[in-house]
Motif scaffolding. Structure first.
Motif, PDB file in Angstrom:
ATOM      1  N   LEU A  46       0.851  -1.181   0.000  1.00 58.77           N
ATOM      2  CA  LEU A  46       0.000   0.000   0.000  1.00 58.77           C
ATOM      3  C   LEU A  46       0.890   1.236   0.000  1.00 58.77           C
ATOM      4  CD1 LEU A  46      -2.631  -0.991   2.711  1.00 58.77           C
ATOM      5  CD2 LEU A  46      -2.906  -1.062   0.225  1.00 58.77           C
ATOM      6  N   MET A  47       0.591   2.161  -0.872  1.00 51.20           N
ATOM      7  CA  MET A  47       1.273   3.444  -0.870  1.00 51.20           C
ATOM      8  C   MET A  47       0.179   4.493  -0.702  1.00 51.20           C
ATOM      9  SD  MET A  47       4.014   5.135  -3.512  1.00 51.20           S
ATOM     10  CE  MET A  47       5.111   3.747  -3.393  1.00 51.20           C
ATOM     11  N   ASP A  48       0.203   5.152   0.450  1.00 49.76           N
ATOM     12  CA  ASP A  48      -0.869   6.083   0.810  1.00 49.76           C
ATOM     13  C   ASP A  48      -2.238   5.419   0.670  1.00 49.76           C
ATOM     14  OD1 ASP A  48       0.923   8.070   1.460  1.00 49.76           O
ATOM     15  OD2 ASP A  48       0.775   9.091  -0.472  1.00 49.76           O
ATOM     16  N   GLY A  49      -2.309   4.147   1.061  1.00 47.30           N
ATOM     17  CA  GLY A  49      -3.571   3.420   1.082  1.00 47.30           C
ATOM     18  C   GLY A  49      -3.981   2.753  -0.213  1.00 47.30           C
ATOM     19  N   ARG A  50      -3.235   2.981  -1.284  1.00 48.63           N
ATOM     20  CA  ARG A  50      -3.551   2.377  -2.589  1.00 48.63           C
ATOM     21  C   ARG A  50      -2.552   1.272  -2.895  1.00 48.63           C
ATOM     22  NH1 ARG A  50      -3.218   6.061  -7.102  1.00 48.63           N
ATOM     23  NH2 ARG A  50      -4.394   4.455  -8.158  1.00 48.63           N
ATOM     24  N   ALA A  51      -3.021   0.200  -3.494  1.00 41.99           N
ATOM     25  CA  ALA A  51      -2.137  -0.910  -3.849  1.00 41.99           C
ATOM     26  C   ALA A  51      -1.272  -0.531  -5.046  1.00 41.99           C
ATOM     27  CB  ALA A  51      -2.956  -2.152  -4.173  1.00 41.99           C
ATOM     28  N   VAL A  52       0.028  -0.788  -4.918  1.00 42.69           N
ATOM     29  CA  VAL A  52       0.974  -0.586  -6.012  1.00 42.69           C
ATOM     30  C   VAL A  52       1.878  -1.803  -6.097  1.00 42.69           C
ATOM     31  CG1 VAL A  52       0.967   1.943  -5.793  1.00 42.69           C
ATOM     32  CG2 VAL A  52       2.721   0.610  -4.608  1.00 42.69           C
ATOM     33  N   ARG A  53       2.453  -2.007  -7.251  1.00 39.62           N
ATOM     34  CA  ARG A  53       3.395  -3.110  -7.467  1.00 39.62           C
ATOM     35  C   ARG A  53       4.798  -2.598  -7.150  1.00 39.62           C
ATOM     36  NH1 ARG A  53       0.120  -7.032 -10.294  1.00 39.62           N
ATOM     37  NH2 ARG A  53      -1.946  -6.244  -9.823  1.00 39.62           N
ATOM     38  N   SER A  54       5.351  -3.040  -6.036  1.00 38.77           N
ATOM     39  CA  SER A  54       6.622  -2.489  -5.575  1.00 38.77           C
ATOM     40  C   SER A  54       7.802  -2.857  -6.465  1.00 38.77           C
ATOM     41  CB  SER A  54       6.897  -2.909  -4.129  1.00 38.77           C
ATOM     42  OG  SER A  54       7.085  -4.301  -4.008  1.00 38.77           O
ATOM     43  N   CYS A  55       7.637  -3.855  -7.327  1.00 36.02           N
ATOM     44  CA  CYS A  55       8.735  -4.201  -8.240  1.00 36.02           C
ATOM     45  C   CYS A  55       8.889  -3.173  -9.351  1.00 36.02           C
ATOM     46  CB  CYS A  55       8.566  -5.605  -8.812  1.00 36.02           C
ATOM     47  SG  CYS A  55       7.237  -5.771 -10.036  1.00 36.02           S
ATOM     48  N   THR A  56       7.862  -2.361  -9.574  1.00 38.57           N
ATOM     49  CA  THR A  56       7.918  -1.366 -10.652  1.00 38.57           C
ATOM     50  C   THR A  56       7.988   0.067 -10.134  1.00 38.57           C
ATOM     51  OG1 THR A  56       5.509  -1.223 -10.843  1.00 38.57           O
ATOM     52  CG2 THR A  56       6.621  -2.871 -12.216  1.00 38.57           C
ATOM     53  N   VAL A  57       7.957   0.245  -8.815  1.00 36.16           N
ATOM     54  CA  VAL A  57       8.031   1.586  -8.229  1.00 36.16           C
ATOM     55  C   VAL A  57       9.484   1.881  -7.872  1.00 36.16           C
ATOM     56  CG1 VAL A  57       7.339   3.054  -6.281  1.00 36.16           C
ATOM     57  CG2 VAL A  57       5.694   1.469  -7.301  1.00 36.16           C
ATOM     58  N   PRO A  58      10.091   2.856  -8.529  1.00 43.19           N
ATOM     59  CA  PRO A  58      11.469   3.189  -8.162  1.00 43.19           C
ATOM     60  C   PRO A  58      11.510   3.912  -6.813  1.00 43.19           C
ATOM     61  CG  PRO A  58      10.706   4.636  -9.911  1.00 43.19           C
ATOM     62  CD  PRO A  58       9.600   3.638  -9.648  1.00 43.19           C
ATOM     63  N   LEU A  59      12.564   3.689  -6.078  1.00 47.23           N
ATOM     64  CA  LEU A  59      12.718   4.316  -4.773  1.00 47.23           C
ATOM     65  C   LEU A  59      12.517   5.822  -4.854  1.00 47.23           C
ATOM     66  CD1 LEU A  59      13.472   4.085  -1.790  1.00 47.23           C
ATOM     67  CD2 LEU A  59      15.868   4.241  -2.472  1.00 47.23           C
ATOM     68  N   ALA A  64       7.674  11.211   0.188  1.00 48.67           N
ATOM     69  CA  ALA A  64       7.066  11.277   1.521  1.00 48.67           C
ATOM     70  C   ALA A  64       5.845  10.372   1.651  1.00 48.67           C
ATOM     71  CB  ALA A  64       6.673  12.717   1.831  1.00 48.67           C
ATOM     72  N   ARG A  65       5.578   9.577   0.641  1.00 51.21           N
ATOM     73  CA  ARG A  65       4.401   8.701   0.705  1.00 51.21           C
ATOM     74  C   ARG A  65       4.564   7.657   1.810  1.00 51.21           C
ATOM     75  NH1 ARG A  65       5.250   9.465  -4.886  1.00 51.21           N
ATOM     76  NH2 ARG A  65       3.472  10.464  -5.874  1.00 51.21           N
TER      77      ARG A  65
END
Length: 171
Positions: A46-59, A64-65
């Protein structure tokens, strides 16, 4: 970065996938490496309460999320309603997809406290389960909705679930 309500400091390239930071630097093993392409959902957070695929989210995109992993949803004493429901429904076989299924269900409840069957199925349809636990996962999602409505934060015992509630969450 804020992970599971704790401020964490890591040194890594901004292009490093969030999944690698979570697993390798922070030892959070809820998110799994599945496909590495954002297709299977095993790495969901969860990023700010929404589901995201962490393999595609760059650091570098985290900023601040607020990031919440499976480990940050609840505690053993006070499980998140989705965690309790998945345990109570025994919605696991190999368990590899569970992180993504639980995170997707939690994200659904964050945006819709009373989803219908079609909405539940839509929320989970992009999360792959290879061992065929789909019916149990759907039952767990339905039960999680009932638990969330009731404010439940711990596992149930057979006496905790009324016959009416049990019927409402049965497939």
């Amino acid at each position: 970065m804020n992970v599971n309500d704790a401020v964490e400091s890591v040194e890594a390239s901004p292009e490093t996938p969030l999944l690698y930071i979570l697993r390798n630097d922070l030892s959070l093993n809820g998110p799994k490496y599945g496909c590495g392409l954002g297709e299977c959902g095993a790495c969901a957070v969860l990023m700010d309460g929404r589901a995201v695929r962490s393999c595609t989210v760059p650091l570098g995109a985290v900023g601040a999320r607020r990031v919440t992993t499976l480990e940050g949803l609840g505690t053993p004493e006070h499980l998140h309603p989705v965690q309790a429901a998945f345990i109570d429904e025994a919605a696991a076989q190999c368990g590899y997809c569970l992180n993504g299924m639980i995170i997707a269900t939690a994200a659904l409840l964050n945006r819709n406290t009373d989803p219908d069957e079609d909405t539940i199925r839509e929320a989970l349809r992009h999360h792959l389960c290879r061992c065929g636990t789909h019916m149990e996962i759907l039952a767990a999602a339905r039960r999680a909705i009932a638990y969330a409505k009731a404010g439940r934060t711990r596992r149930s015992t057979p006496d905790d679930v009324s016959p009416k509630a049990a019927k409402e969450v049965s497939p």
